[in-house]
Write a protein that holds these residues in place. Structure first.
Motif, PDB file in Angstrom:
ATOM      1  N   UNK A  62       6.569 -40.409  21.314  1.00  0.00           N
ATOM      2  CA  UNK A  62       5.440 -40.553  22.234  1.00  0.00           C
ATOM      3  C   UNK A  62       4.729 -39.211  22.416  1.00  0.00           C
ATOM      4  N   UNK A  63       3.415 -39.291  22.624  1.00  0.00           N
ATOM      5  CA  UNK A  63       2.623 -38.082  22.848  1.00  0.00           C
ATOM      6  C   UNK A  63       3.073 -37.311  24.077  1.00  0.00           C
ATOM      7  N   UNK A  64       3.575 -38.042  25.086  1.00  0.00           N
ATOM      8  CA  UNK A  64       4.045 -37.383  26.310  1.00  0.00           C
ATOM      9  C   UNK A  64       5.197 -36.426  26.005  1.00  0.00           C
ATOM     10  N   UNK A  65       6.085 -36.838  25.090  1.00  0.00           N
ATOM     11  CA  UNK A  65       7.222 -35.989  24.721  1.00  0.00           C
ATOM     12  C   UNK A  65       6.731 -34.743  23.988  1.00  0.00           C
ATOM     13  N   UNK A  66       5.795 -34.951  23.085  1.00  0.00           N
ATOM     14  CA  UNK A  66       5.264 -33.820  22.317  1.00  0.00           C
ATOM     15  C   UNK A  66       4.574 -32.826  23.247  1.00  0.00           C
ATOM     16  N   UNK A  67       3.791 -33.347  24.203  1.00  0.00           N
ATOM     17  CA  UNK A  67       3.088 -32.465  25.143  1.00  0.00           C
ATOM     18  C   UNK A  67       4.083 -31.751  26.055  1.00  0.00           C
ATOM     19  N   UNK A  68       5.123 -32.464  26.520  1.00  0.00           N
ATOM     20  CA  UNK A  68       6.152 -31.841  27.360  1.00  0.00           C
ATOM     21  C   UNK A  68       6.877 -30.750  26.577  1.00  0.00           C
ATOM     22  N   UNK A  69       7.167 -31.016  25.319  1.00  0.00           N
ATOM     23  CA  UNK A  69       7.842 -30.037  24.476  1.00  0.00           C
ATOM     24  C   UNK A  69       6.975 -28.798  24.290  1.00  0.00           C
ATOM     25  N   UNK A  70       5.660 -29.006  24.165  1.00  0.00           N
ATOM     26  CA  UNK A  70       4.735 -27.859  24.020  1.00  0.00           C
ATOM     27  C   UNK A  70       4.739 -27.000  25.280  1.00  0.00           C
ATOM     28  N   UNK A  71       4.722 -27.654  26.441  1.00  0.00           N
ATOM     29  CA  UNK A  71       4.738 -26.907  27.703  1.00  0.00           C
ATOM     30  C   UNK A  71       6.043 -26.137  27.862  1.00  0.00           C
ATOM     31  N   UNK A  72       7.155 -26.758  27.450  1.00  0.00           N
ATOM     32  CA  UNK A  72       8.460 -26.088  27.528  1.00  0.00           C
ATOM     33  C   UNK A  72       8.461 -24.846  26.636  1.00  0.00           C
ATOM     34  N   UNK A  73       7.913 -24.988  25.419  1.00  0.00           N
ATOM     35  CA  UNK A  73       7.861 -23.843  24.505  1.00  0.00           C
ATOM     36  C   UNK A  73       7.032 -22.715  25.105  1.00  0.00           C
ATOM     37  N   UNK A  74       5.924 -23.062  25.765  1.00  0.00           N
ATOM     38  CA  UNK A  74       5.066 -22.046  26.386  1.00  0.00           C
ATOM     39  C   UNK A  74       5.805 -21.307  27.494  1.00  0.00           C
ATOM     40  N   UNK A  75       6.471 -22.087  28.340  1.00  0.00           N
ATOM     41  CA  UNK A  75       7.144 -21.428  29.480  1.00  0.00           C
ATOM     42  C   UNK A  75       8.356 -20.637  29.009  1.00  0.00           C
ATOM     43  N   UNK A  76       9.023 -21.090  27.931  1.00  0.00           N
ATOM     44  CA  UNK A  76      10.123 -20.319  27.364  1.00  0.00           C
ATOM     45  C   UNK A  76       9.624 -18.978  26.850  1.00  0.00           C
ATOM     46  N   UNK A  77       8.456 -18.993  26.218  1.00  0.00           N
ATOM     47  CA  UNK A  77       7.865 -17.746  25.734  1.00  0.00           C
ATOM     48  C   UNK A  77       7.532 -16.823  26.901  1.00  0.00           C
ATOM     49  N   UNK A  78       6.971 -17.411  27.963  1.00  0.00           N
ATOM     50  CA  UNK A  78       6.609 -16.621  29.153  1.00  0.00           C
ATOM     51  C   UNK A  78       7.846 -16.015  29.799  1.00  0.00           C
ATOM     52  N   UNK A  79       8.908 -16.802  29.900  1.00  0.00           N
ATOM     53  CA  UNK A  79      10.160 -16.309  30.497  1.00  0.00           C
ATOM     54  C   UNK A  79      10.749 -15.201  29.640  1.00  0.00           C
ATOM     55  N   UNK A  80      10.656 -15.353  28.312  1.00  0.00           N
ATOM     56  CA  UNK A  80      11.185 -14.319  27.413  1.00  0.00           C
ATOM     57  C   UNK A  80      10.433 -13.006  27.611  1.00  0.00           C
ATOM     58  N   UNK A  95       8.909 -12.146  30.348  1.00  0.00           N
ATOM     59  CA  UNK A  95       9.328 -11.689  31.680  1.00  0.00           C
ATOM     60  C   UNK A  95      10.660 -10.953  31.611  1.00  0.00           C
ATOM     61  N   UNK A  96      11.619 -11.501  30.869  1.00  0.00           N
ATOM     62  CA  UNK A  96      12.949 -10.889  30.759  1.00  0.00           C
ATOM     63  C   UNK A  96      12.881  -9.501  30.128  1.00  0.00           C
ATOM     64  N   UNK A  97      11.944  -9.330  29.181  1.00  0.00           N
ATOM     65  CA  UNK A  97      11.850  -8.055  28.458  1.00  0.00           C
ATOM     66  C   UNK A  97      10.907  -7.057  29.137  1.00  0.00           C
ATOM     67  N   UNK A  98      10.406  -7.404  30.312  1.00  0.00           N
ATOM     68  CA  UNK A  98       9.481  -6.521  31.039  1.00  0.00           C
ATOM     69  C   UNK A  98      10.205  -5.234  31.443  1.00  0.00           C
ATOM     70  N   UNK A  99       9.608  -4.092  31.107  1.00  0.00           N
ATOM     71  CA  UNK A  99      10.229  -2.791  31.434  1.00  0.00           C
ATOM     72  C   UNK A  99      10.320  -2.563  32.935  1.00  0.00           C
ATOM     73  N   UNK A 100       9.538  -3.301  33.720  1.00  0.00           N
ATOM     74  CA  UNK A 100       9.524  -3.089  35.169  1.00  0.00           C
ATOM     75  C   UNK A 100      10.823  -3.430  35.844  1.00  0.00           C
ATOM     76  N   UNK A 101      11.671  -4.257  35.176  1.00  0.00           N
ATOM     77  CA  UNK A 101      12.961  -4.618  35.790  1.00  0.00           C
ATOM     78  C   UNK A 101      13.837  -3.389  36.010  1.00  0.00           C
ATOM     79  N   UNK A 102      13.737  -2.432  35.116  1.00  0.00           N
ATOM     80  CA  UNK A 102      14.542  -1.206  35.265  1.00  0.00           C
ATOM     81  C   UNK A 102      14.167  -0.478  36.551  1.00  0.00           C
ATOM     82  N   UNK A 103      12.855  -0.337  36.800  1.00  0.00           N
ATOM     83  CA  UNK A 103      12.394   0.355  38.022  1.00  0.00           C
ATOM     84  C   UNK A 103      12.689  -0.478  39.262  1.00  0.00           C
ATOM     85  N   UNK A 104      12.561  -1.832  39.136  1.00  0.00           N
ATOM     86  CA  UNK A 104      12.775  -2.688  40.308  1.00  0.00           C
ATOM     87  C   UNK A 104      14.223  -2.690  40.756  1.00  0.00           C
ATOM     88  N   UNK A 105      15.140  -2.331  39.833  1.00  0.00           N
ATOM     89  CA  UNK A 105      16.564  -2.327  40.184  1.00  0.00           C
ATOM     90  C   UNK A 105      17.068  -0.923  40.523  1.00  0.00           C
TER      91      UNK A 105
END
Length: 998
Positions: free
Chosen positions: A65-83, A85-95
């Motif tokens: 179904x197209x809904x699954x494909x679209x949901x999968x696309x959104x998941x891939x986008x947010x996974x990229x965004x989270x990745x 975020x995780x690699x942001x150098x600012x975490x070192x200063x924030x901690x």
């Protein structure tokens, strides 16, 4: 007070948004980050669940179904965004509160705020994940095309007249059932195939189903064949439950259905099967087809709307039946509209006979007499006789007519019997005659490989000592039987079939001259006199009084198939079968193996298939002459150690033995004459369940001693189990699967059924194994015909990294779930070969780094036979294929346009299917050289383009067709010419982009 309250409320809200909330981002930085981490884990689990459901759906040929494909696309986008975020150098200063205050606070606020928002987005995505019933939908099937193929049909005037009359009835909304009747062999089955083809061609029906009924109809099988085409999964075992399910589905069908029930012998209760002919709740739809002028309402618009709602003039299911007996149709089935299919007249019969016999001059009178008098206008008899006498001398013709007259004087059978007997007599030797009779005894659509085993087991193949020689000889014999008209000329490479009238005559010959006994789908109340019997086939029959100890001194072949778990083999059952060569027992429960089997000293083939063997099998070791041994699909715990005594064994089949736990050491290696080994599924279960790899490696290493091995089916869980220094370069056929099996039916790839002749390889490297260290696998790449590649650990290019010779034999290539491949083929100007010259299908799925299918020039014959291209989820791919990269045999300074046109004609005319979806970078499908002939896909019948956000053109012209190339777009968008291009000025007479099949 109200005004003051609103002011205070607004002030508090402002302070919260712009003050307190911002402070909480700083304070709750760690909490937000941890909560985001937990939410991402939950999302990963939800994605895994969806992917499992998606994989299962695709294995069963369902669409996502197209809904699954679209949901999968959104998941891939947010996974990229989270990745990110995780690699942001600012975490070192924030901690680190020891750094400057402003960077510390600013980074905690910025990252804490991002984490909070992403956490909410992730939770929302989890809440939006598709439910099970939202993941897939079934793929539409509009006909069982294999049963409708009608190669070589000849339309005579009498046949044409019947076709026209039936077509009129098919368009008549008041007619629900149509019948064709006529003698056996008159061509009814061939005729209904042609009618079905014409009806689909005229778009009278959306769905066409053809089912062969036969003298012993199987309701379960009939329902299954209809349900398959409708995309319906029948639930439950009860016939009434299944019928109700099928009936409701047929009533809900939006389009028109033509159901062909071929070869009725007796009344068939259609409603009991679930085929609604009279009870459409319709009758509303049915009746409103009839004009109702009682009120004088002749509004033309109402008539138009009725036609639009009911394509072809009828909504629902029409049934076309055939039978040899008119009474079956008119009386028992109550068919009102019937047509008689008569024999060909003398003129048409002679025309057909001359065509099939290869006679180009006028036929002499005595030759015409054979056709007129003994074929009686029956196309089946004409085919058999014409092919038997093709290219034969005059003396053979004269001897034939004398023999015919002799048969006529003694009143021996019908004209069909005489024709088949005459063709049988003309077969070149006793060997092929026996093979023909064996084919008849094996039943409908039997496996060619079973015929090979039976013939080899019986020892009837002269001069044949190996199974591979037997394969080749049987292949030749089947072609000769097809040429003679005794076997049907079907397209399958794995099965054979014969007309039921030919089979009836062949069984009569086998019974009369060879004392053969054949019982299928029947009941055996009392054992007949079988002392002189040479072969017994009892399949799917009820043996009322069970098996008895009978004297069978002449018996050479015994096959008993049963579904009765209580049918026992008597202890002394085999005692008198001292001449038995072939024994096949299917579906038995054996708790005590009969000791009398020791008397089968001449036995060459022993098969216990789909049996439950709860007994000691060691006595099999005494059958010294065994050539073929099979336990396929049976339940047994271990192989007997005594198998090492079978030093003449040529085939061992232990495939699909799900409970097999033990193969004693040195058993496989002792079978040094083994030519064919089938160990699929059984081995994988043993290897996975064992705690160590020691036993696995020992078992597989035993294959090194099998120097005669020609055919092998093997499944192992990982490449580390794969033994080195084997002789896979000597294998002629193989079906080898290495790695994870969960994805192996994805896309176009499928593991072939046992005995389907081909060279199949599937490789999935889950560990860190370097494929270049696996010399045996690389040897297989040189001969493979069907190849599936999963993860391959660093392999970037299929051709350069796996087979620099260009995969000369490969016909089907599937690559899935791989993030290493950048090119299917990559060459340099100075180094190019014929790559994939025999490739017919190319399927690419989820290749994250694939930039191009071809990088660099290829030769004219490369990809020249490609018929199917399917690409999905290849996110970096920008164009599908470039015809400008073809390297022609001309000088580097010149580029011959005629050569380009020639290659385009070859390449484009072979393409039948193009399916591309979820490739977000794809801009164009095809690149062609400028000034070449117009693009035309003459055989293309399926074009699917889905979820391609950047697609701007189907076809793009480039300035040069010599490598390297520079593009200057002249586009054809979705098969239509670009209105801005100068090519629009070309003549309207030029052929369309996709031909007439799209």
């Amino acid at each position: 007070m109200d005004f003051l309250g609103k002011v205070v409320e607004g002030l508090i809200d402002f302070v919260w948004k712009h003050g307190v909330r911002q402070v909480t981002y700083i304070v709750n930085y760690n909490k937000n980050v941890f909560e985001l981490k937990d939410s991402v884990k939950d999302l990963a689990l939800e994605k895994e669940r969806i992917n499992h459901q998606r994989d299962e759906a695709e294995k069963n040929l369902n669409n996502i179904e197209g809904k699954v494909i679209e949901w999968d696309r959104k998941v891939s986008e947010i996974e990229t965004t989270v990745e990110v975020f995780k690699n942001d150098d600012g975490h070192t200063r924030a901690r680190s509160p020891n750094c400057f205050v402003f960077p510390y606070l600013w980074n905690r606020h910025r990252l804490g705020r991002q984490a909070h928002k992403m956490k909410e987005d992730v939770k929302r995505l989890i809440g939006e994940s598709p439910e099970l019933d939202e993941v897939f939908y079934k793929q539409n099937v509009t006909s069982n095309d294999a049963t409708l193929s009608n190669y070589g049909f000849v339309e005579f005037s009498s046949i044409k007249s019947i076709i026209e009359k039936v077509m009129i009835q098919l368009q008549d909304s008041t007619v629900r059932m149509i019948g064709l009747y006529g003698r056996g062999g008159v061509g009814k089955s061939t005729l209904v195939k042609e009618i079905a083809r014409k009806a689909k061609e005229k778009k009278l029906f959306d769905v066409v189903v053809k089912v062969e009924i036969t003298a012993d109809p199987n309701p379960h099988k009939i329902q299954e064949e209809i349900a398959y085409v409708l995309g319906l999964r029948l639930e439950g075992e009860g016939e009434n439950v299944r019928a109700d399910c099928l009936r409701r589905r047929l009533k809900k069908e939006r389009g028109n259905i033509l159901l062909i029930l071929d070869d009725l012998w007796h009344k068939l209760d259609l409603n009991k099967l679930g085929i609604p002919v009279e009870d459409y709740d319709d009758d509303e739809d049915f009746n409103r087809q009839k004009p109702d002028n009682k009120d004088g309402n002749n509004d033309p618009s109402s008539k138009v709307s009725k036609k639009e709602n009911i394509p072809g003039g009828h909504k629902g299911c029409k049934v076309l039946l055939t039978s040899r007996d008119k009474n079956v149709l008119c009386v028992e089935m109550d068919v009102k509209s019937t047509f008689c299919v008569r024999e060909l007249d003398d003129k048409d019969a002679l025309i057909l006979f001359q065509k099939l016999a290869g006679i180009h001059n006028e036929m002499s009178s005595f030759k015409q007499e054979i056709v007129k008098k003994y074929c009686e206008g029956l196309p089946m008899a004409i085919v058999v006789v014409a092919r038997a006498l093709r290219n034969k001398s005059e003396s053979v013709w004269e001897e034939t007519i004398k023999r015919h007259k002799k048969h006529e004087l003694v009143g021996e059978g019908t004209s069909m019997d005489i024709s088949v007997k005459m063709s049988y007599d003309h077969l070149e030797n006793e060997e092929i005659k026996f093979i023909f009779l064996l084919c008849a005894q094996m039943g409908r659509r039997a496996l060619i490989m079973d015929l090979v085993k039976y013939s080899f087991g019986l020892g009837i193949l002269e001069g044949v000592s190996s199974l591979w020689e037997a394969r080749e000889k049987i292949k030749t014999s089947i072609q000769k039987l097809k040429d003679s008209g005794l076997l049907l000329d079907e397209s399958s490479n794995n099965h054979f079939n014969m007309h039921d009238m030919v089979r009836d005559t062949a069984l009569s010959i086998a019974h009369k001259y060879h004392n053969a006994f054949n019982l299928r789908n029947g009941k055996l109340d009392d054992w007949p006199e079988l002392e002189k019997c040479t072969s017994i086939f009892m399949c799917n029959s009820d043996i009322i009084d069970g098996l008895e100890v009978i004297n069978f001194p002449q018996l050479k072949l015994l096959q008993i198939d049963t579904n009765d778990p209580y049918l026992k083999i008597p202890e002394g059952f085999f005692r008198s079968m001292t001449n038995l060569r072939v024994l096949i027992m299917t579906g038995f429960y054996v708790s005590n193996f009969p000791d009398s089997i020791r008397y089968l000293s001449k036995l060459r083939m022993l098969c216990f298939q789909r049996c439950t063997l709860k007994c000691d099998l060691s006595i099999i070791g005494k059958l010294k002459k065994l050539r073929i041994l099979s336990f396929s699909g049976s339940l047994l715990k271990s192989l007997p150690a005594e198998l090492h005594c079978l030093d003449k064994l040529r085939m061992l089949d232990i495939s699909d033995c799900s409970e097999l736990k033990i193969i004693p050491p040195n058993i496989i290696s002792s079978l040094t004459c083994l030519e064919e080994l089938y160990i699929r599924e059984s081995l994988i279960k043993m290897l996975v369940e064992r705690e160590t790899n020691i036993g696995q490696d020992l078992l597989l290493s035993e294959l090194k001693n099998l120097h005669q091995l020609k055919v092998m089916e093997l499944s192992i869980p990982c490449v580390s189990n794969f033994p080195n220094h084997l002789f896979f370069d000597k294998l002629r056929d193989y079906n080898i699967v290495i790695g994870d099996f969960d994805f192996f039916s994805l896309g176009e790839f499928k593991i072939l059924n046992k005995h389907e002749t081909s060279r199949v390889l599937a490789v999935q490297l889950k560990d860190n194994t370097n494929i270049h260290s696996q010399e045996n696998i690389k040897l297989l790449f040189k001969t493979v015909q069907t190849l599936l590649l999963g993860k391959t650990n660093g392999v970037r290019e299929v051709v350069n990294d796996l087979n620099v010779d260009g995969f000369q034999d490969l016909k089907h290539l599937s690559i899935i779930n791989n993030n290493d491949f950048e090119y299917v083929n990559s060459t340099k100007l100075c180094n190019y070969v014929n790559v994939f010259p025999n490739l017919e299908s190319l399927c690419l799925y989820n290749l994250g780094k694939l930039d191009m299918i071809c990088y660099g020039p290829v030769t004219v014959v490369s990809f020249a036979k490609l018929r199917t291209i399917k690409v999905e989820m290849c996110q970096r791919l920008k164009n599908l294929y470039s015809l400008d990269m073809v390297k022609f045999p001309v000088s580097a300074q010149t580029c011959d346009i005629s050569e380009c046109n020639s290659y385009m004609d070859i390449f484009l005319s072979s393409i039948e299917i193009i399916e591309v979806s979820e490739c977000k970078s794809l801009k164009k499908i095809l690149q062609i050289p400028k000034h070449c002939r117009k693009v035309e896909f003459l055989k293309l019948h399926t074009l699917t383009l889905r979820l391609l956000p950047l697609l701007s053109s189907f076809c793009t012209e480039v300035d040069k067709f010599c490598w390297p190339h520079l593009t200057k777009a002249q586009t054809t968008i979705m098969g239509h010419k670009d209105l801005t291009g100068e090519e629009d000025k070309q003549s309207d007479e030029e052929p369309p982009l996709f031909g007439e099949l799209v």
